[in-house]
Design a protein around this motif. Structure first.
Motif, mmCIF file in Angstrom:
data_model
loop_
_atom_site.group_PDB
_atom_site.id
_atom_site.type_symbol
_atom_site.label_atom_id
_atom_site.label_comp_id
_atom_site.label_asym_id
_atom_site.label_seq_id
_atom_site.Cartn_x
_atom_site.Cartn_y
_atom_site.Cartn_z
ATOM 1 N N ASN A 2 38.181 -15.772 -1.548
ATOM 2 C CA ASN A 2 38.324 -15.695 -3.000
ATOM 3 C C ASN A 2 39.789 -15.685 -3.396
ATOM 4 O OD1 ASN A 2 35.540 -15.555 -3.499
ATOM 5 N ND2 ASN A 2 35.523 -13.368 -3.087
ATOM 6 N N SER A 3 40.045 -16.132 -4.610
ATOM 7 C CA SER A 3 41.428 -16.164 -5.091
ATOM 8 C C SER A 3 41.575 -15.327 -6.363
ATOM 9 C CB SER A 3 41.879 -17.600 -5.345
ATOM 10 O OG SER A 3 41.095 -18.192 -6.346
ATOM 11 N N PHE A 4 42.816 -15.124 -6.754
ATOM 12 C CA PHE A 4 43.157 -14.371 -7.954
ATOM 13 C C PHE A 4 44.401 -14.995 -8.564
ATOM 14 C CE2 PHE A 4 44.965 -12.413 -4.198
ATOM 15 C CZ PHE A 4 46.312 -12.316 -4.514
ATOM 16 N N HIS A 5 44.674 -14.655 -9.814
ATOM 17 C CA HIS A 5 45.868 -15.179 -10.475
ATOM 18 C C HIS A 5 47.080 -14.356 -10.067
ATOM 19 C CE1 HIS A 5 48.746 -15.980 -13.763
ATOM 20 N NE2 HIS A 5 48.363 -17.199 -13.491
ATOM 21 N N LEU A 6 48.147 -15.043 -9.662
ATOM 22 C CA LEU A 6 49.396 -14.407 -9.250
ATOM 23 C C LEU A 6 50.537 -14.968 -10.079
ATOM 24 C CD1 LEU A 6 51.261 -12.766 -7.302
ATOM 25 C CD2 LEU A 6 51.227 -14.797 -5.810
ATOM 26 N N LYS A 7 51.345 -14.077 -10.594
ATOM 27 C CA LYS A 7 52.552 -14.486 -11.312
ATOM 28 C C LYS A 7 53.730 -13.737 -10.707
ATOM 29 C CE LYS A 7 54.232 -15.606 -15.872
ATOM 30 N NZ LYS A 7 53.891 -15.698 -17.282
ATOM 31 N N CYS A 15 58.899 -17.784 -10.555
ATOM 32 C CA CYS A 15 58.906 -18.372 -9.213
ATOM 33 C C CYS A 15 57.560 -18.958 -8.847
ATOM 34 C CB CYS A 15 59.283 -17.319 -8.170
ATOM 35 S SG CYS A 15 60.956 -16.715 -8.330
ATOM 36 N N TYR A 16 56.490 -18.380 -9.403
ATOM 37 C CA TYR A 16 55.147 -18.878 -9.122
ATOM 38 C C TYR A 16 54.210 -18.380 -10.217
ATOM 39 C CZ TYR A 16 50.803 -20.014 -6.766
ATOM 40 O OH TYR A 16 49.577 -20.538 -6.468
ATOM 41 N N ASP A 17 53.283 -19.244 -10.606
ATOM 42 C CA ASP A 17 52.277 -18.884 -11.598
ATOM 43 C C ASP A 17 51.033 -19.711 -11.293
ATOM 44 O OD1 ASP A 17 50.817 -18.046 -13.764
ATOM 45 O OD2 ASP A 17 52.199 -18.805 -15.287
ATOM 46 N N GLY A 18 50.096 -19.113 -10.545
ATOM 47 C CA GLY A 18 48.899 -19.846 -10.157
ATOM 48 C C GLY A 18 47.986 -18.978 -9.314
ATOM 49 N N ASP A 19 47.047 -19.630 -8.637
ATOM 50 C CA ASP A 19 46.086 -18.908 -7.813
ATOM 51 C C ASP A 19 46.639 -18.640 -6.421
ATOM 52 O OD1 ASP A 19 44.218 -18.794 -9.813
ATOM 53 O OD2 ASP A 19 43.121 -20.564 -9.146
ATOM 54 N N ALA A 20 46.204 -17.535 -5.824
ATOM 55 C CA ALA A 20 46.553 -17.169 -4.454
ATOM 56 C C ALA A 20 45.345 -16.482 -3.835
ATOM 57 C CB ALA A 20 47.766 -16.241 -4.435
ATOM 58 N N GLN A 21 45.274 -16.494 -2.505
ATOM 59 C CA GLN A 21 44.184 -15.819 -1.807
ATOM 60 C C GLN A 21 44.597 -14.442 -1.297
ATOM 61 O OE1 GLN A 21 44.780 -19.355 -0.651
ATOM 62 N NE2 GLN A 21 43.634 -19.661 -2.529
ATOM 63 N N VAL A 52 52.555 -14.884 0.951
ATOM 64 C CA VAL A 52 51.627 -15.294 -0.097
ATOM 65 C C VAL A 52 50.767 -16.433 0.448
ATOM 66 C CG1 VAL A 52 51.400 -16.165 -2.452
ATOM 67 C CG2 VAL A 52 53.359 -14.712 -1.851
ATOM 68 N N MET A 53 49.447 -16.260 0.446
ATOM 69 C CA MET A 53 48.554 -17.325 0.886
ATOM 70 C C MET A 53 48.122 -18.130 -0.327
ATOM 71 S SD MET A 53 45.007 -17.347 3.073
ATOM 72 C CE MET A 53 45.787 -16.743 4.557
ATOM 73 N N GLY A 73 42.312 -7.571 -12.030
ATOM 74 C CA GLY A 73 42.189 -8.709 -11.128
ATOM 75 C C GLY A 73 43.358 -9.663 -11.122
ATOM 76 N N GLU A 74 44.367 -9.425 -11.948
ATOM 77 C CA GLU A 74 45.555 -10.280 -11.964
ATOM 78 C C GLU A 74 46.716 -9.541 -11.313
ATOM 79 O OE1 GLU A 74 46.553 -12.323 -15.474
ATOM 80 O OE2 GLU A 74 44.509 -13.026 -15.798
ATOM 81 N N VAL A 75 47.492 -10.262 -10.506
ATOM 82 C CA VAL A 75 48.597 -9.667 -9.769
ATOM 83 C C VAL A 75 49.909 -10.197 -10.334
ATOM 84 C CG1 VAL A 75 49.657 -9.395 -7.496
ATOM 85 C CG2 VAL A 75 47.168 -9.530 -7.705
ATOM 86 N N THR A 76 50.824 -9.265 -10.621
ATOM 87 C CA THR A 76 52.149 -9.630 -11.116
ATOM 88 C C THR A 76 53.194 -8.990 -10.220
ATOM 89 O OG1 THR A 76 51.290 -9.665 -13.378
ATOM 90 C CG2 THR A 76 53.680 -9.616 -13.117
ATOM 91 N N LEU A 77 54.118 -9.805 -9.739
ATOM 92 C CA LEU A 77 55.283 -9.317 -8.996
ATOM 93 C C LEU A 77 56.493 -9.507 -9.894
ATOM 94 C CD1 LEU A 77 55.059 -10.755 -5.365
ATOM 95 C CD2 LEU A 77 54.843 -8.394 -6.067
ATOM 96 N N LEU A 78 57.263 -8.444 -10.054
ATOM 97 C CA LEU A 78 58.479 -8.492 -10.863
ATOM 98 C C LEU A 78 59.658 -8.045 -9.998
ATOM 99 C CD1 LEU A 78 56.966 -6.801 -14.026
ATOM 100 C CD2 LEU A 78 57.423 -9.236 -13.723
#
Length: 86
Positions: A2-7, A15-21, A52-53, A73-78
């Motif tokens: 399964n994947s989730f939204h990563l920003k 640097c990234y805004d999309g799906d990741a596993q 990051v997968m 369910g959304e992951v944010t790295l700052l």
């Protein structure tokens, strides 16, 4: 898997805004691994390697200081610094 939204956003921009596993980052107390449906969490980031997968392939980056947030369910790295390795 399964994947989730990563920003991933640094002071220099997105640097990234999309799906990741999966995402694994270094917090100030040790590594934290995030998968889809992870509980909500907020943690300060330490300094180390982030993994990051994306689409079944693991990408690595240097990640330093900042904040990790998992909310609804959304992951944010700052991070202050995030540099993809080639």
């Amino acid at each position: 898997m399964n994947s989730f939204h990563l920003k991933i956003v640094t002071p220099d921009g997105v640097c990234y805004d999309g799906d990741a596993q999966s995402v694994t980052v270094r917090s100030i107390t040790g590594d934290i691994g995030i998968l889809a449906r992870h509980i909500d969490i907020t943690s300060p980031l330490g300094e180390g390697e982030a993994r990051v997968m994306i689409d079944g392939e693991t990408r690595r980056a240097h990640c330093s200081r900042g904040l990790l947030s998992v909310q609804n369910g959304e992951v944010t790295l700052l991070p202050a610094v995030f540099r993809w390795k080639e």
